[in-house]
Write an enzyme that holds these catalytic residues in place. Structure first.
Site, PDB file in Angstrom:
ATOM      1  N   ALA A  95      79.573  -0.127  16.813  1.00  0.00           N
ATOM      2  CA  ALA A  95      78.211  -0.429  16.360  1.00  0.00           C
ATOM      3  C   ALA A  95      77.842   0.284  15.068  1.00  0.00           C
ATOM      4  O   ALA A  95      76.892  -0.097  14.393  1.00  0.00           O
ATOM      5  CB  ALA A  95      77.214  -0.049  17.455  1.00  0.00           C
ATOM      6  N   LYS A  96      78.568   1.361  14.762  1.00  0.00           N
ATOM      7  CA  LYS A  96      78.344   2.151  13.541  1.00  0.00           C
ATOM      8  C   LYS A  96      76.873   2.519  13.365  1.00  0.00           C
ATOM      9  O   LYS A  96      76.303   2.386  12.281  1.00  0.00           O
ATOM     10  CB  LYS A  96      78.889   1.418  12.311  1.00  0.00           C
ATOM     11  CG  LYS A  96      80.397   1.155  12.392  1.00  0.00           C
ATOM     12  CD  LYS A  96      80.909   0.440  11.168  1.00  0.00           C
ATOM     13  CE  LYS A  96      82.398   0.167  11.265  1.00  0.00           C
ATOM     14  NZ  LYS A  96      82.732  -0.854  12.290  1.00  0.00           N
ATOM     15  N   ARG A  97      76.278   2.989  14.431  1.00  0.00           N
ATOM     16  CA  ARG A  97      74.884   3.399  14.388  1.00  0.00           C
ATOM     17  C   ARG A  97      74.764   4.789  13.750  1.00  0.00           C
ATOM     18  O   ARG A  97      75.737   5.522  13.642  1.00  0.00           O
ATOM     19  CB  ARG A  97      74.292   3.412  15.797  1.00  0.00           C
ATOM     20  CG  ARG A  97      74.255   2.048  16.496  1.00  0.00           C
ATOM     21  CD  ARG A  97      73.365   1.055  15.753  1.00  0.00           C
ATOM     22  NE  ARG A  97      72.995  -0.077  16.576  1.00  0.00           N
ATOM     23  CZ  ARG A  97      73.563  -1.278  16.538  1.00  0.00           C
ATOM     24  NH1 ARG A  97      74.552  -1.500  15.705  1.00  0.00           N
ATOM     25  NH2 ARG A  97      73.135  -2.264  17.321  1.00  0.00           N
TER      26      ARG A  97
END
Length: 273
Positions: A95-97
């Protein structure tokens, strides 16, 4: 899932393969489009055909969010299917949050509690207070971007700051964060020459390594410089496996591609022992 449980699975399967479930409805076999949920139907078939060959699955959430609520429901069904039928497999929400304070806590809650993933990828640009909320979850893993495989990685990640590449500063700083034992790192396979330097900073951490196969990364080079006594690597392949065929034999063909990598990994592990 604990790190030791992941290591045990690697030893049992003689594999450190992660399969990326990046579902594009324009690329999946046309006959699946007739299904009530084509995304889940595709994922289920891939999982059923390959689960014995890999130790992790990594859905990139963008490929689900792009289809709105239907895509999100397909993601939810996919992770529930994995957790119910293959609980030994490590799951990664790609998700690369990355945001500060309560926002990161909410992101972490969404992926760790609601969807029950084992891990999530995060971007560290906003620093300590954007990552530590993820690290606070017991037996969950935060996979932080360190040195990525895209061309734009050189825009920031390798520039010198006070004589040191920025990605090295990020790695060193992250070790001081609370519960940093729960950290893993993303390092692109196309940057194999950097692995020795990375291991000098984080000698034991697991690395999630995209870029083998379609992006040109070399498995042997990655293992030569990046492997630890506990393996310490999850090699991700997405397109090269799941889109090996767009016909009705797509799942069987995906399994053959996964088996090619698994056999190479088994040989590497045998040579290491």
């Amino acid at each position: 899932m604990t790190t030791q449980e992941l290591v045990n699975q690697i030893k049992q399967k003689k594999s450190f393969l992660c399969i990326g479930l990046d579902v594009d409805l324009n690329k999946i076999p046309k006959h699946l489009l007739k299904e009530e949920d084509p995304i889940f139907a595709f994922n289920k078939a891939i999982i059923d055909a390959t689960h014995h060959l890999c130790v992790a699955y990594k859905p990139n959430t963008a490929f689900y969010e792009a289809y709105g609520i239907k895509g999100w429901k397909a993601l939810e069904k996919t992770i529930k299917y994995l957790n119910k039928n293959h609980p030994e497999i490590f799951t990664i929400a790609d998700a690369k949050r990355g945001d500060i304070g309560n926002t990161s806590t909410m992101y972490a809650t969404a992926f760790f509690e609601d969807l029950a993933f084992d891990s999530v990828t995060v971007a560290p640009y906003m620093g300590k207070d954007s990552v530590e909320p993820f690290l606070s979850f017991e037996d969950k893993h935060t996979i932080m971007l360190a040195l990525t495989s895209n061309q734009g990685a050189f825009d920031f990640q390798t520039i010198l700051v006070d004589g040191k590449e920025l990605y090295k500063q990020v790695l060193e700083t992250s070790k001081s964060w609370k519960n940093s034992k729960n950290l893993m790192y993303v390092v692109g396979a196309t940057k194999a020459e950097y692995f020795a330097d990375i291991r000098s900073i984080i000698p034991d951490s697991f690395l999630l390594v995209p870029g083998v196969g379609a992006q040109g990364g070399n498995l042997q080079d990655v293992c030569k410089y990046g492997m630890t006594d506990a393996v310490g690597l999850l090699i991700n392949s997405s397109r090269g496996i799941i889109y090996a065929s767009n016909k009705e034999d797509f799942a069987q063909t995906a399994a053959l591609k996964a088996e090619e990598l698994q056999r190479e990994m088994a040989q590497i592990l045998s040579d290491q022992s």
